[in-house]
Design a protein around this motif. Structure first.
Motif, PDB file in Angstrom:
ATOM      1  N   LYS A  14       0.820  -1.213   0.000  1.00 28.42           N
ATOM      2  CA  LYS A  14       0.000   0.000   0.000  1.00 28.42           C
ATOM      3  C   LYS A  14       0.855   1.264   0.000  1.00 28.42           C
ATOM      4  CE  LYS A  14      -3.054   2.441  -0.341  1.00 28.42           C
ATOM      5  NZ  LYS A  14      -3.851   2.272  -1.533  1.00 28.42           N
ATOM      6  N   ASP A  35      -0.772   9.314   4.239  1.00 29.41           N
ATOM      7  CA  ASP A  35      -1.692  10.438   4.427  1.00 29.41           C
ATOM      8  C   ASP A  35      -3.033   9.874   4.910  1.00 29.41           C
ATOM      9  OD1 ASP A  35      -3.155   9.531   2.224  1.00 29.41           O
ATOM     10  OD2 ASP A  35      -2.306  11.012   0.849  1.00 29.41           O
ATOM     11  N   LEU A  37      -5.918   9.520   3.582  1.00 27.31           N
ATOM     12  CA  LEU A  37      -6.610   8.588   2.694  1.00 27.31           C
ATOM     13  C   LEU A  37      -5.886   7.236   2.627  1.00 27.31           C
ATOM     14  CD1 LEU A  37      -9.145   8.487   0.982  1.00 27.31           C
ATOM     15  CD2 LEU A  37      -7.878   9.474  -0.914  1.00 27.31           C
ATOM     16  N   ASP A  38      -4.540   7.291   2.687  1.00 27.52           N
ATOM     17  CA  ASP A  38      -3.778   6.037   2.764  1.00 27.52           C
ATOM     18  C   ASP A  38      -4.238   5.213   3.961  1.00 27.52           C
ATOM     19  OD1 ASP A  38      -1.984   6.395   0.596  1.00 27.52           O
ATOM     20  OD2 ASP A  38      -0.652   7.632   1.822  1.00 27.52           O
ATOM     21  N   GLU A  41      -7.515   3.608   3.311  1.00 28.31           N
ATOM     22  CA  GLU A  41      -7.360   2.515   2.339  1.00 28.31           C
ATOM     23  C   GLU A  41      -6.654   1.303   2.961  1.00 28.31           C
ATOM     24  OE1 GLU A  41      -7.361   4.247  -2.092  1.00 28.31           O
ATOM     25  OE2 GLU A  41      -5.571   4.762  -0.975  1.00 28.31           O
ATOM     26  N   MET A  44      -9.146  -0.636   4.731  1.00 32.30           N
ATOM     27  CA  MET A  44      -9.925  -1.392   3.746  1.00 32.30           C
ATOM     28  C   MET A  44      -9.167  -2.646   3.306  1.00 32.30           C
ATOM     29  SD  MET A  44     -11.219   1.890   1.490  1.00 32.30           S
ATOM     30  CE  MET A  44     -11.339   0.986  -0.037  1.00 32.30           C
ATOM     31  N   ASP A  45      -7.862  -2.480   3.095  1.00 29.18           N
ATOM     32  CA  ASP A  45      -7.057  -3.638   2.682  1.00 29.18           C
ATOM     33  C   ASP A  45      -7.023  -4.706   3.773  1.00 29.18           C
ATOM     34  OD1 ASP A  45      -6.568  -2.351   0.320  1.00 29.18           O
ATOM     35  OD2 ASP A  45      -4.514  -1.761   0.793  1.00 29.18           O
ATOM     36  N   GLU A  47      -9.345  -5.156   6.009  1.00 26.06           N
ATOM     37  CA  GLU A  47     -10.685  -5.750   6.040  1.00 26.06           C
ATOM     38  C   GLU A  47     -10.818  -6.833   4.976  1.00 26.06           C
ATOM     39  OE1 GLU A  47     -13.484  -2.058   7.687  1.00 26.06           O
ATOM     40  OE2 GLU A  47     -13.328  -2.411   5.543  1.00 26.06           O
ATOM     41  N   ASP A  48     -10.305  -6.522   3.795  1.00 29.67           N
ATOM     42  CA  ASP A  48     -10.393  -7.504   2.697  1.00 29.67           C
ATOM     43  C   ASP A  48      -9.538  -8.735   2.982  1.00 29.67           C
ATOM     44  OD1 ASP A  48     -12.022  -5.790   1.388  1.00 29.67           O
ATOM     45  OD2 ASP A  48     -10.555  -5.156  -0.117  1.00 29.67           O
ATOM     46  N   LYS A  53     -14.615  -6.512   9.700  1.00 30.40           N
ATOM     47  CA  LYS A  53     -15.026  -5.126   9.571  1.00 30.40           C
ATOM     48  C   LYS A  53     -14.320  -4.325  10.662  1.00 30.40           C
ATOM     49  CE  LYS A  53     -18.325  -2.320   7.716  1.00 30.40           C
ATOM     50  NZ  LYS A  53     -17.274  -1.369   7.346  1.00 30.40           N
TER      51      LYS A  53
END
Lengths: 79, 245
Positions: A14, A35, A37-38, A41, A44-45, A47-48, A53
């Protein structure tokens, strides 16, 4: 692969940092250059990758690599 | 041998009728699959019948976050290559402010502005993952110029412009573009029923001297949705025959 290695791999992918920089104490923003947003994200990574969650409240506490690993362990995640 | 093109899907709200249906049709002509959302199940069934297999219908009330979450889950579970969102769902409750009740104000803001935010938020992770994705918000020249009797509508459409620009800055570095289209006076059922005098008054204010067609709006949306606009983000594109120039 250990949980630690898997988390490190995700962070390296990432943020484009070196694996040796991803120590348990490393802070995403101040040490790894993420930052805001990183950070979102990254969550999110995670979580995936681990099929769970992460709430905004939980995410706000996960500022270091070690905190993420501890959090995942507390959720019973293993690799 | 048939070469299978990469599937790309656009989510369009308010897709079953009017300009939303024309936008869906236009995107499909560009090769998009469309996940069309609408509050009316019946209207969606008619749209599916008219637009064919490239269009899938999903019942969604954009003003209700639970309805949005349920529909978005259905969409992301069933559709591949989601890389565009068109926030088109909108309503009017025109009245002079002196006569406008709280419900008339709240309903318009809830659908037109908060509704767009609800759907965008629910799909943003998907769009961030897609990269090279785009969001097109349907604003209005009324959000730029104002119009008497439409304080609620104008506020919601101006709000969408601010939303477009702010979100555009948030996600630009991730390859997600956010733009708005601001239709002017367009030939619709609503403008067709206007008194001749009002219609003439409209026309006299438009430099090009004609109302626009819904297709003109759909063309602008298709441009901002697809790769032809890949270096454009945060803009408001008026489709108004020069009205706001």
């Amino acid at each position: 692969m250990s949980l630690e290695n898997r988390v490190t791999e995700i962070i390296v992918n990432k943020l484009g940092v070196k694996a040796e920089e991803v120590t348990p104490e490393a802070h995403f923003v101040t040490d790894l250059g993420a930052d805001s947003l990183d950070q979102v994200e990254l969550m999110m990574d995670f979580e995936d990758a681990f099929d769970l969650k992460i709430s905004d409240e939980e995410a706000s506490k996960l500022q270091t690599v070690g905190a993420v690993i501890g959090f995942l362990e507390s959720k019973g995640i293993s690799v | 041998m048939e070469v299978k093109a990469e599937v790309r899907t656009a989510v369009v709200t308010g897709a079953a009728r009017g300009i939303g249906m024309l936008i869906s049709k236009r995107l499909m002509a560009d090769g998009w699959r469309v996940a069309g959302c609408d509050i009316s199940k019946e209207a969606l069934e008619e749209a599916v019948a008219e637009l064919g297999s490239g269009f899938s219908g999903f019942v969604m009330n954009v003003a209700d976050p639970e309805s949005v979450a349920a529909a978005v889950t259905q969409i992301t579970d069933s559709q591949d290559g989601i890389s565009c969102l068109v926030n088109n769902a909108g309503i009017t409750r025109d009245n002079l402010l002196l006569r406008m009740d709280q419900a008339g104000w709240d309903a318009v803001l809830a659908v037109n502005l908060t509704g767009a935010m609800n759907v965008t938020k629910a799909l943003l992770r998907t769009l961030l993952r897609a990269r090279n994705s785009s969001i097109v918000n349907i604003s209005s020249v009324v959000g730029i110029m104002g119009a008497p009797g439409q304080t609620n509508y104008a506020a919601s459409k101006a709000g969408l412009i601010g939303f477009t620009k702010a979100l555009g800055r948030e996600v630009a570095s991730r390859g997600v573009r956010v733009n708005a289209v601001a239709p002017g006076f367009i030939e619709t059922e609503m403008t067709a029923s206007l008194p001749e005098e009002v219609r003439r008054n409209y026309l006299s204010r438009i430099p090009m001297g004609a109302l626009g067609l819904p297709e003109d709006v759909a063309d602008a949306v298709a441009f901002l949705a697809g790769p032809s606009s890949k270096y454009i983000t945060g803009v408001v594109l008026p489709v108004d025959g020069g009205l706001t120039t």
